[in-house]
Scaffold this motif. Sequence first.
Motif, short mmCIF file in Angstrom:
data_model
loop_
_atom_site.label_atom_id
_atom_site.label_comp_id
_atom_site.label_asym_id
_atom_site.label_seq_id
_atom_site.Cartn_x
_atom_site.Cartn_y
_atom_site.Cartn_z
N LEU A 1 71.41 28.08 50.37
CA LEU A 1 71.54 27.33 51.44
C LEU A 1 70.45 26.25 51.10
N THR A 2 68.93 26.59 50.75
CA THR A 2 68.06 25.69 50.52
C THR A 2 68.49 24.74 49.40
N ARG A 3 69.01 25.27 48.36
CA ARG A 3 69.41 24.48 47.35
C ARG A 3 70.60 23.38 47.72
N TRP A 4 71.45 23.74 48.72
CA TRP A 4 72.54 23.02 49.12
C TRP A 4 72.05 21.98 50.02
N ALA A 5 71.12 22.10 50.68
CA ALA A 5 70.29 21.26 51.68
C ALA A 5 69.70 20.08 50.84
N GLU A 6 69.13 20.38 49.84
CA GLU A 6 68.54 19.37 48.94
C GLU A 6 69.21 18.18 48.63
N ARG A 7 70.42 18.51 48.39
CA ARG A 7 71.37 17.60 48.24
C ARG A 7 72.09 16.77 49.22
N HIS A 8 72.40 17.76 50.30
CA HIS A 8 73.51 17.33 51.20
C HIS A 8 73.10 17.39 52.75
N ALA A 9 71.76 17.30 52.86
CA ALA A 9 71.20 17.62 54.37
C ALA A 9 71.58 16.34 54.96
N ARG A 10 72.41 16.21 56.19
CA ARG A 10 72.60 15.29 57.06
C ARG A 10 73.36 15.74 58.23
N GLY A 11 73.08 15.05 59.42
CA GLY A 11 73.89 15.20 60.61
C GLY A 11 73.24 16.35 61.18
N GLU A 12 73.79 16.58 62.54
CA GLU A 12 73.23 17.69 63.62
C GLU A 12 73.68 19.04 62.77
N THR A 13 72.54 20.00 62.75
CA THR A 13 72.68 21.13 62.12
C THR A 13 72.45 22.31 62.85
N THR A 14 73.12 23.41 63.02
CA THR A 14 72.69 24.67 63.84
C THR A 14 72.57 25.73 62.62
N ILE A 15 71.55 26.68 62.30
CA ILE A 15 71.58 27.53 61.34
C ILE A 15 71.61 28.99 62.36
N VAL A 16 72.53 29.68 61.75
CA VAL A 16 72.61 31.21 62.17
C VAL A 16 72.19 32.20 61.05
N VAL A 17 71.22 33.02 61.36
CA VAL A 17 70.51 33.75 60.30
C VAL A 17 70.74 35.24 60.56
N ALA A 18 71.24 36.04 59.78
CA ALA A 18 71.40 37.49 60.06
C ALA A 18 69.89 38.16 60.43
#
Length: 283
Positions: free
Chosen positions: A210-227
Motif C-alpha cells: 500500500l505504501t508503494r501504491w500511495a506514492e503514486r496514487h494518493a488523493r481523496g478522502e482515505t480511511t485505512i483499516v489495519v489488521a
Amino acid sequence: MDTSAVGRLVLAGTPIGAASQASPELCRTLADADVIAAEDTRLLRTLLARTQTQTQARIVSYFEGNEAERTPGLLEDLLAGATVVVATDAGMPSVSDPGFRLVGAAIQASVPVTSVPGPSAVTTALAVSGLPCDRFCFEGFLPRGSGPRKRRLAELAAEPRTMVFFEAPHRLAEFLADAAAALGPERRAVLCRELTKPWEDIIRASLEELTRWAERHARGETTIVVAGRPERAGEGLADALEIVAERIGAGEPLSSVVSEVAALTGVRRKELYRAALAARDAR
C-alpha cells in the motif's frame, strides 16, 4: 476469473430509529437488488412497506443461525452476476451483525464489495474491509509530526484488534511507510478511498504494498483499516495456561477448568490439558 461477469455485494446499513429515517439511496438499493439477504425478513418487509419501496428481489433470511449455510448460495448468485444486498436490523452488516462471512467469500472470489452511503466512514470501511470486525479500535488521525506518529504506531504494534485510521492524501504514503516499519511490512491492511462515491477505490494488500501504491496514487478522502497483531505460535496456549494455573491454585478441579478455559480462549482442549498436566507435574 472474468470479473466483468460477476455481480456486486452491497452492505446496507438500516436505520437504528424509525423507518422514515431511511435514506433515498438505501431505498433505491433495495429496489434495484436481485437478492436481498435479510437478518429478519419480516422486519425488512416492514421497512419496505413503510418507505413505500417496491422490489422484485428474491428475499432470503440471513442471520447468525444460518449464515454459514447460506453464504455459498449467495456467493453463487454473485458469481452469476447478481447484485446481492445484505440488510441487517438497525445497524451495519458485518459489525456485530451478519455479513462478515459473505464479505470474506466475495473478496476471495474477486467480487466487488461496497456499501450504501452512510454517516460514518469508520463502520463502512470496517464492514467492507474483510478484516475481523467483532473487535476494533478507532485511532482517527495520528499526529502530523513524524516523531509523535512513529511513537503512537509503536504503541499499537501489540494491539490485537483491527485498527481504523484516517489520513490526508498528502501524508498518506508517509503514514503507511511508518505503519509498515512499526507493525511489519506484511501486516494486512485495506485502503478505502472516496467510499461509496462513483470513483470509490478499495485496495487490499500489505502495508508495504500500500505504501508503494500511495506514492503514486494518493488523493481523496482515505480511511485505512489495519489488521491487529497476529497471535504468535504458542501465545494463546501460554495465556490459557496462566488462567488455568490461577484457577487450579484457587482449588478448582483441573478437568472442568481446562474445558471452560479452552472454550473461552479458543485453545484446543486436548492441547491445553496436556500442557496443564505437564506444568503441574513440573512443580
